[in-house]
Scaffold this active site. Structure first.
Site, PDB file in Angstrom:
ATOM      1  N   ASP A  36     -20.262   5.641  31.144  1.00  0.00           N
ATOM      2  CA  ASP A  36     -19.284   4.717  30.560  1.00  0.00           C
ATOM      3  C   ASP A  36     -19.933   3.755  29.564  1.00  0.00           C
ATOM      4  OD1 ASP A  36     -17.295   5.847  32.002  1.00  0.00           O
ATOM      5  OD2 ASP A  36     -16.993   4.184  33.399  1.00  0.00           O
ATOM      6  N   ASP A 296       1.535  12.125 -13.423  1.00  0.00           N
ATOM      7  CA  ASP A 296       0.833  12.647 -12.252  1.00  0.00           C
ATOM      8  C   ASP A 296       1.591  12.331 -10.972  1.00  0.00           C
ATOM      9  OD1 ASP A 296      -1.246  13.852 -13.543  1.00  0.00           O
ATOM     10  OD2 ASP A 296      -2.530  12.081 -13.520  1.00  0.00           O
ATOM     11  N   GLY A 431      -5.903  19.601  -2.220  1.00  0.00           N
ATOM     12  CA  GLY A 431      -5.308  20.785  -1.617  1.00  0.00           C
ATOM     13  C   GLY A 431      -5.228  21.957  -2.568  1.00  0.00           C
ATOM     14  N   MET A 432      -5.377  21.703  -3.876  1.00  0.00           N
ATOM     15  CA  MET A 432      -5.291  22.764  -4.875  1.00  0.00           C
ATOM     16  C   MET A 432      -6.651  23.337  -5.257  1.00  0.00           C
ATOM     17  SD  MET A 432      -2.389  23.737  -6.091  1.00  0.00           S
ATOM     18  CE  MET A 432      -2.754  24.211  -7.781  1.00  0.00           C
TER      19      MET A 432
END
Length: 531
Positions: A36, A296, A431-432
């Site tokens: 812990d 854009d 993402g492209m």
């Protein structure tokens, strides 16, 4: 309490330790077994401070279990009092050591008369609350512990400062961009002519608590921690508080409006100056307003996204996406179940679905079902996005080390609005990248594309693809390929196709309207990078 391999918020003792490590000259003693005591390592890795974390573990081992913990806990308190001379020693068990049902309150009472430091036992139910709730309660407990005795004796100085001032309550160690948010909020208030009375707990000290009642108002930038302290100060000293989070241009304008309203109750009128201040910062300092009108950003209109995180960040980012950028939020959610009513009130009317859960698998299932263009969530949603090939921007804790930057990257205020706008745009743009490499070529593009395609096909759930079908799938642009692949596999399973061939693909296209025209529309009209 439940067993899980992932939790959005940690156990209660982490919240206690975050409060202690945030203050200056406060030491925490954690009564816990080995295993812990990972807070020191985690804090050193993420915060990267020069100083050692002020946390000492009083280890529960077999000798302690045989003889009891009293002698060890009391000795540890006395030792740290002599070595470090802290203003306050905060003692806490963990959820594991709480099983022993030891009377730590009695141990603290025995040690306190022989120490120069104040000694306080963290009063939280370790099985009932988690990290965020614990840090909110412990901060309020510490403030009460220091201020109540003086208030009852009438020795506390409550004379307001001669000029407008505020307490900033709720900045913690291991907080999501808290260090930078604190700097940006200070800069914003300086521009508004507001002095900083105290900052709690990060950077503050126990002597600072004696000055809290002198502020004109309190600012609570995050609902998750600091709200209980603000309510205590309001009830005990009639100090108003602002709990609006200035993320985005609209919320920042409203935040400044609430400050103006409080000043007017004290006879200070700054309406004209604040209006000029807002116009100047929205048109010159912040680039977000201009960016929202650019071509854009126009290409992001109508994009479908999912937002998930703590209440503060999930709600404010959702409203920013919808109101300022025109992005379609199909689902917004939070893991702060205890604050569900507030969250629903904030996002109602901005989203299609609301998800309140602490179960990361429910979030993953929702993402898989809705298939958004992007995700804005925590580190776990980032992992889910990588698995589903969906870009993800991290907007909330829990987060990994990349969201504890050395550079200045706030989320609050006008500079924070620039940072958030960059995060949103870059999440879609990145993402492209794979598709652009495939489309225009690059180093080893063919080999990389083929290996990724083979891996993608091999990960199909119980579906086999013929070589002809794989070749046809490879012709589909990457940014919609995973969606077409999942739709085709779903069609094959529903209609009993053991192997996916060309016929199955064409039938799936007809049934789901995923044809060449749709793909061309997505490619040339819906993506920002292809012009």
């Amino acid at each position: 309490m439940k067993l899980a391999y992932w939790m959005y918020a940690g156990p209660a003792h982490l919240g206690v330790l975050r409060v202690a490590s945030s203050f200056k000259n406060v030491h925490a003693i954690m009564h816990a077994p080995l295993g812990d005591d990972y807070f020191n390592v985690m804090s050193s890795m993420l915060e990267r401070d020069r100083d050692f974390t002020p946390v000492t573990a009083s280890i529960v081992d077999r000798h302690v279990l045989a003889t009891g913990s009293q002698r060890k806990v009391v000795a540890t308190i006395h030792r740290k009092d002599q070595e470090d001379e802290p203003d306050l020693i905060l003692v806490t068990p963990t959820c594991t050591s709480s099983i022993l049902q030891e009377d730590l309150g009695n141990y603290v009472a025995r040690a306190a008369p022989y120490t120069k430091s104040e000694v306080l036992l963290a009063d939280v139910q370790h099985y009932r609350i988690h990290e965020l709730q614990a840090q909110d309660r412990i901060l309020e407990q510490v403030v009460r512990h220091i201020m109540d005795p003086e208030r009852q004796k009438g020795t506390l100085d409550t004379t307001p400062t001669p000029t407008p001032s505020a307490n900033l309550i709720g900045f913690f160690d291991l907080g999501f961009h808290h260090r930078d948010d604190s700097r940006e909020l200070r800069r914003l208030l300086h521009g508004l002519g507001i002095e900083i009375n105290s900052v709690l707990p990060k950077g503050g000290s126990i002597p600072d608590l004696h000055q809290l009642a002198k502020a004109w108002f309190n600012i609570i930038p995050y609902r998750e921690a600091g709200l209980m302290t603000a309510k205590y100060l309001e009830e005990s000293f009639h100090i108003p508080y602002i709990d609006r989070t200035p993320i985005g241009l609209i919320e920042t304008r409203k935040f400044i409006g609430e400050i103006e309203a409080i000043l007017q109750t004290r006879g200070v009128d700054r309406h004209e100056y604040y209006e000029k201040f807002i116009i100047h910062h929205e048109t010159i300092v912040s680039q977000a307003a201009w960016f929202a009108r650019s071509i854009d950003c126009q290409n992001l209109l109508g994009k479908r996204v999912i937002v998930f995180g703590d209440c503060t960040h999930a709600a404010t980012i959702t409203k920013l996406l919808v109101r300022e950028l025109g992005i379609h939020v199909v689902c917004a959610g939070t893991y702060c179940k205890y604050d569900e009513a507030w969250f629903r009130e904030q996002v109602n009317g901005y989203v299609d679905e609301i998800l309140i859960t602490e179960d990361h698998t429910q979030v993953a299932d929702t993402i898989s079902r809705l298939e958004p263009a992007a995700i804005f969530g925590t580190q776990m949603e980032r992992h889910v996005g990588k698995r589903l090939d969906i870009p993800c921007g991290v907007i909330s804790a829990p987060a990994h080390i990349q969201n504890f930057p050395l550079s200045f990257r706030p989320f609050l205020g006008y500079e924070g609005t620039n940072v958030v706008a960059d995060l949103i745009y870059n999440t879609f743009r990145l993402g492209m990248e794979d598709h652009l490499l495939e489309l225009f070529g690059g180093h080893d593009t063919k080999q990389i594309g083929e290996s990724q395609m083979a891996e993608s096909i091999s990960n199909s759930k119980g579906c086999q693809w013929t070589p002809e079908a794989e070749k046809e799938l490879a012709h589909i642009p990457r940014f919609v390929r995973s969606k077409v692949k999942r739709a085709t596999e779903r069609f094959a399973q529903e209609h009993g196709y053991p192997v996916i061939n060309l016929e199955c693909i064409y039938l799936a296209k007809q049934s789901t309207s995923v044809d060449i025209e749709t793909i061309q529309h997505l490619l040339f009209n819906d993506e920002t990078e292809v012009q």
